[in-house]
Design a protein around this motif. Structure first.
Motif, short mmCIF file in Angstrom:
data_model
loop_
_atom_site.label_atom_id
_atom_site.label_comp_id
_atom_site.label_asym_id
_atom_site.label_seq_id
_atom_site.Cartn_x
_atom_site.Cartn_y
_atom_site.Cartn_z
N THR A 1 0.85 -1.18 0.00
CA THR A 1 0.00 0.00 0.00
C THR A 1 0.89 1.25 0.00
O THR A 1 2.10 1.17 0.24
CB THR A 1 -0.90 0.04 1.24
N VAL A 2 0.26 2.39 -0.24
CA VAL A 2 0.99 3.65 -0.20
C VAL A 2 1.66 3.84 1.15
O VAL A 2 2.85 4.19 1.24
CB VAL A 2 0.03 4.82 -0.50
N GLU A 3 0.94 3.58 2.22
CA GLU A 3 1.49 3.77 3.55
C GLU A 3 2.67 2.84 3.81
O GLU A 3 3.65 3.24 4.46
CB GLU A 3 0.41 3.55 4.61
N GLN A 4 2.62 1.63 3.29
CA GLN A 4 3.74 0.70 3.48
C GLN A 4 4.98 1.16 2.73
O GLN A 4 6.10 1.01 3.23
CB GLN A 4 3.32 -0.71 3.02
N VAL A 5 4.79 1.73 1.55
CA VAL A 5 5.93 2.25 0.80
C VAL A 5 6.56 3.42 1.54
O VAL A 5 7.78 3.50 1.69
CB VAL A 5 5.50 2.68 -0.62
N VAL A 6 5.74 4.32 2.04
CA VAL A 6 6.25 5.47 2.79
C VAL A 6 6.99 5.00 4.04
O VAL A 6 8.06 5.53 4.39
CB VAL A 6 5.10 6.43 3.17
N MET B 1 3.00 12.19 4.54
CA MET B 1 1.91 11.95 3.58
C MET B 1 1.00 13.17 3.49
O MET B 1 0.46 13.48 2.43
CB MET B 1 1.13 10.69 3.96
N THR B 2 0.84 13.86 4.60
CA THR B 2 0.02 15.07 4.59
C THR B 2 0.66 16.15 3.74
O THR B 2 0.00 16.76 2.88
CB THR B 2 -0.18 15.59 6.03
N LYS C 1 2.70 8.15 -7.88
CA LYS C 1 3.84 7.34 -7.43
C LYS C 1 5.03 8.23 -7.08
O LYS C 1 5.74 7.98 -6.09
CB LYS C 1 4.24 6.34 -8.52
N GLN C 2 5.25 9.27 -7.88
CA GLN C 2 6.37 10.17 -7.62
C GLN C 2 6.22 10.85 -6.27
O GLN C 2 7.17 10.99 -5.50
CB GLN C 2 6.46 11.22 -8.74
N ARG C 3 5.00 11.27 -5.95
CA ARG C 3 4.76 11.93 -4.68
C ARG C 3 4.89 10.96 -3.51
O ARG C 3 5.36 11.34 -2.43
CB ARG C 3 3.39 12.61 -4.68
N VAL C 4 4.49 9.70 -3.72
CA VAL C 4 4.65 8.69 -2.66
C VAL C 4 6.13 8.44 -2.40
O VAL C 4 6.57 8.34 -1.24
CB VAL C 4 3.94 7.38 -3.05
N ALA D 1 -4.65 10.94 1.55
CA ALA D 1 -6.01 10.56 1.17
C ALA D 1 -6.07 9.17 0.53
O ALA D 1 -7.12 8.52 0.57
CB ALA D 1 -6.60 11.60 0.22
N PHE D 2 -4.96 8.71 -0.06
CA PHE D 2 -4.98 7.36 -0.67
C PHE D 2 -3.93 6.45 -0.02
O PHE D 2 -3.32 5.61 -0.69
CB PHE D 2 -4.82 7.43 -2.19
N ARG D 3 -3.76 6.59 1.26
CA ARG D 3 -2.77 5.82 2.01
C ARG D 3 -3.00 4.32 1.92
O ARG D 3 -2.05 3.53 2.02
CB ARG D 3 -2.76 6.26 3.47
N ASP D 4 -4.25 3.88 1.75
CA ASP D 4 -4.57 2.45 1.75
C ASP D 4 -4.63 1.85 0.35
O ASP D 4 -4.86 0.65 0.21
CB ASP D 4 -5.90 2.21 2.46
N ARG D 5 -4.41 2.67 -0.67
CA ARG D 5 -4.44 2.14 -2.04
C ARG D 5 -3.17 1.35 -2.34
O ARG D 5 -2.10 1.62 -1.78
CB ARG D 5 -4.58 3.28 -3.04
#
Length: 268
Positions: A91-96, A118-119, A139-142, A125-129
């Motif tokens: 997920t996005v959060e796992q990558v971060v 992330m904020t 992806k670049q922003r993540v 807003a799409f942390r779980d995607r």
């Protein structure tokens, strides 16, 4: 200070970097500009300790970069390459959260940092995607959030972030957002060095500009002072017209309109 001193890099008999010296100051945004093949990405990789230079030295906060352990180095500098591949269904959060690896912080502290970055990068807003379902710009922003998570902790020593074309997949609004964020990050005692292709964005946001061509520094200094018609034309061998915004005073360029006069012959 993050410093490269008389760096040379050669591979397969070709000189890519030829005696480059460069300084990235904490709390400042340094932009590297130059034509394709100038050696910009190679310079970033040498500074990141991903490539070993043929000669010269790189130091971070007065200490030779080679004397840092991998864990120590990860605590003082983070790198965002041009492209990053994630093969797993994270997920996005796992990558971060990968940016927190090795930090030895409490889980609550790691979560707080991840939420903070992330904020500021607009990815909360799409942390779980699933990361693989995102657009190229998302992806670049993540990935930027991941890099920020690595450097976000308050420390007594300066930290540094190296960005290789951080806005390559973003629209103009997102480009401005990321450059503004880079300047904001500098307030956390972080020095930012970025390879930038858009010269007008570079002079608008950077504190210091380095012009590179053929593995050498053509000009460097405060952005507003070295962003001149002669420096740009010498670096890119392309004729430009330079103007100033009547409101902000920022200089900006437009390439010469006549195709016959646009390019400057080598040696002219």
């Amino acid at each position: 200070m993050y410093e490269a001193n008389q760096i040379a890099f050669r591979t397969q008999g070709k000189t890519i970097l030829d005696g480059i010296s460069l300084q990235v100051m904490p709390g400042a945004f340094t932009a590297i500009v130059g034509p394709n093949g100038a050696g910009k990405s190679t310079l970033l990789k040498v500074m990141a300790h991903e490539h070993r230079s043929s000669q010269g030295t790189v130091s971070i906060n007065g200490q030779d970069i080679g004397s840092y352990t991998p864990r120590e180095l990860a605590h003082v500098r983070a790198v965002l390459p041009q492209s990053t591949t994630v093969q797993f269904t994270f997920t996005v959060e796992q990558v971060v959260a990968l940016g927190r690896h090795g930090r030895r912080a409490l889980p609550t502290e790691d979560r707080a940092v991840c939420e903070a970055v992330m904020t500021v990068t607009g990815t909360l807003a799409f942390r779980d995607r699933q990361y693989q379902t995102l657009s190229g710009g998302e992806k670049q922003r993540v990935q930027l959030a991941r890099v920020l998570a690595q450097m976000w902790d308050e420390t007594v020593y300066p930290r540094y972030i190296l960005l290789d074309e951080p806005t390559s997949s973003l629209d103009i609004a997102q480009q401005q957002y990321i450059f503004h964020l880079a300047r904001t990050v500098c307030r956390r005692n972080i020095g930012v060095m970025a390879i930038v292709h858009d010269l007008n964005q570079a002079v608008q946001y950077a504190d210091t500009l380095y012009f590179l061509r053929d593995g050498q520094v053509v000009a460097n200094g405060p952005a507003g002072e070295v962003f001149t018609k002669s420096n740009i034309e010498e670096t890119f061998r392309c004729r430009v017209n330079l103007y100033r915004d009547p409101v902000t005073g920022h200089p900006y360029i437009i390439p010469a309109s006549d195709p016959a006069e646009r390019f400057i012959a080598v040696g002219k």
